[in-house]
Design an enzyme around this catalytic site. Structure first.
Site, PDB file in Angstrom:
ATOM      1  CG  ASP A 255       0.650   7.703  -2.383  1.00 51.18           C
ATOM      2  OD1 ASP A 255       1.269   8.300  -3.297  1.00 51.18           O
ATOM      3  OD2 ASP A 255      -0.171   6.798  -2.606  1.00 51.18           O
TER       4      ASP A 255
ATOM      5  CD  GLU B 286       3.409   5.220  -3.245  1.00 48.97           C
ATOM      6  OE1 GLU B 286       3.456   4.128  -2.646  1.00 48.97           O
ATOM      7  OE2 GLU B 286       2.375   5.670  -3.795  1.00 48.97           O
TER       8      GLU B 286
HETATM    9  C1  GRE Z   1      -0.836   7.830  -6.618  1.00 49.80           C
HETATM   10  O1  GRE Z   1      -0.303   7.381  -5.620  1.00 49.80           O
HETATM   11  O2  GRE Z   1      -0.196   7.975  -7.655  1.00 49.80           O
HETATM   12  C2  GRE Z   1      -2.282   8.212  -6.618  1.00 49.80           C
HETATM   13  C3  GRE Z   1      -2.874   8.720  -7.762  1.00 49.80           C
HETATM   14  C4  GRE Z   1      -4.199   9.061  -7.745  1.00 49.80           C
HETATM   15  C5  GRE Z   1      -4.937   8.910  -6.609  1.00 49.80           C
HETATM   16  C6  GRE Z   1      -4.369   8.397  -5.475  1.00 49.80           C
HETATM   17  C7  GRE Z   1      -3.039   8.039  -5.472  1.00 49.80           C
HETATM   18  O3  GRE Z   1      -2.145   8.863  -8.893  1.00 49.80           O
HETATM   19  O4  GRE Z   1      -2.486   7.526  -4.372  1.00 49.80           O
HETATM   20 ZN    ZN Z   2       1.778   6.981  -5.042  1.00 54.28          ZN
END
Ligand code: GRE
Ligand code: ZN
Length: 327
Positions: free
Chosen positions: A287, A8
């Protein structure tokens, strides 16, 4: 652990670079924007430093899902996918792609996924929750009947579909009035995404397409903690609720879902997820750029789980699911 795979992991193109920036006050906003624009520089250096062999890359959020003009949504998805394919081609040993899809048009989304998988070599799709459409101010959830041919294409192509968070629209978010801090990654992202996943499970989608595999981030958007109660509360009172699906909700969760550790670097939550869905269905992720590679990798490499489980979660589950090779 060396050889980790993370899936991710986002980037932004010019058309989407401003999305979600409200969550990041300066100076972090400038930092996140720079991280989003970079693939082969600092990102790759951090991957080397923290034992991440490969990232599966996807466009940031909400991006394509929030573009109400269908044709423009399709155009932005295509621009992002073509750009991503060029980046992957430079280092296919370190990066692979997940497609952005304009789900505003189910048929077009199926065609774009097919193009991305068969022509660009992408490994699946990542979609940011419901799609907005100018028609009747609609919010489109993918349990709706018009998406069945799309899901048939996903199943035929045999690629996973990552259901990534977004916020509810303001008109559907009154529970957060006066508490804007609850929006985004703190709470609303998970709530929104968990309900969308439950809609898919209850809809009968997985009876019709039992080989579909949906990925949820953040260790399952709190669903592992809730799964027993959902089925038990529905089971002990006959005829309390009816849904189109044939089985208990938890059976679809166990058969049609994978979870990642994105942004949820907590051993207690991981162990709960391992007990609920099993180690074969959990995969490491960070992430990036919205969370930090050092936080995710340092936690995962040291968390108290068995080494066989660490290897599965860190690497081999993703190698199998995304057909990246068998080692
Ligand atoms: C994401 O995973 O897309 C995201 C955002 C904004 C803040 C935190 C986050 O788009 O994890
Ligand atoms: Zn994300």
């Amino acid at each position: 652990m060396q050889g980790k795979i993370a899936l991710e992991e986002h980037f932004a193109i010019a058309e989407t670079a401003g999305d979600s920036m409200g969550y990041f006050p300066e100076p972090v906003r400038t930092e996140v924007r720079a991280r989003n624009a970079d693939i082969h520089g600092r990102r790759l250096a951090l991957m080397d430093e923290y034992g991440i062999e490969m990232m599966l890359l996807s466009l940031n959020a909400p991006a394509v899902q929030a573009i109400v003009d269908k044709a423009r949504a399709q155009e932005v998805a295509r621009i992002a996918n073509d750009w991503l394919a060029e980046q992957v081609a430079k280092r296919p040993d370190r990066f692979q792609g997940l497609a952005a899809l304009a789900m505003q048009d189910a048929e077009g989304a199926a065609r774009e996924l097919e193009r991305c998988v068969t022509q660009l070599g992408f490994r699946g799709a990542l979609v940011n929750g419901f799609s907005q459409s100018a028609d009747a101010d609609a919010v489109l959830y993918y349990d709706a009947p018009q998406y069945r041919p799309f899901w048939a294409t996903v199943e035929r192509l045999d690629v996973p579909f990552y259901l990534h968070p977004r916020n509810p629209l303001p008109r559907d978010a009154h529970i957060y009035d006066g508490h804007p801090w609850l929006l985004g990654p703190i709470w609303a992202f998970g709530q929104e995404t968990a309900v969308h996943a439950l809609r898919l499970m209850a809809s009968g989608l997985f009876d019709a397409h039992p080989r579909l595999q949906i990925i949820l981030g953040h260790l399952g958007e709190n669903l592992p903690y809730a799964m027993w109660r959902i089925d038990n509360a529905n089971a002990w009172i006959p005829n309390r609720n009816k849904w189109p699906a044939k089985k208990r909700i938890g059976e679809y969760f166990s058969a049609n879902f994978y979870l990642t550790t994105s942004g949820n670097f907590r051993t207690q939550a991981l162990i709960n997820a391992m007990l609920e869905i099993g180690t074969d269905r959990i995969m490491f992720s960070v992430d990036w750029p919205f969370e930090n590679i050092d936080h995710g990798a340092n936690w995962f490499d040291a968390c108290p789980i068995g080494e066989n489980d660490r290897i599965k979660i860190g690497r081999t589950n993703a190698r199998r699911l995304f057909k990246l090779g068998s080692d």
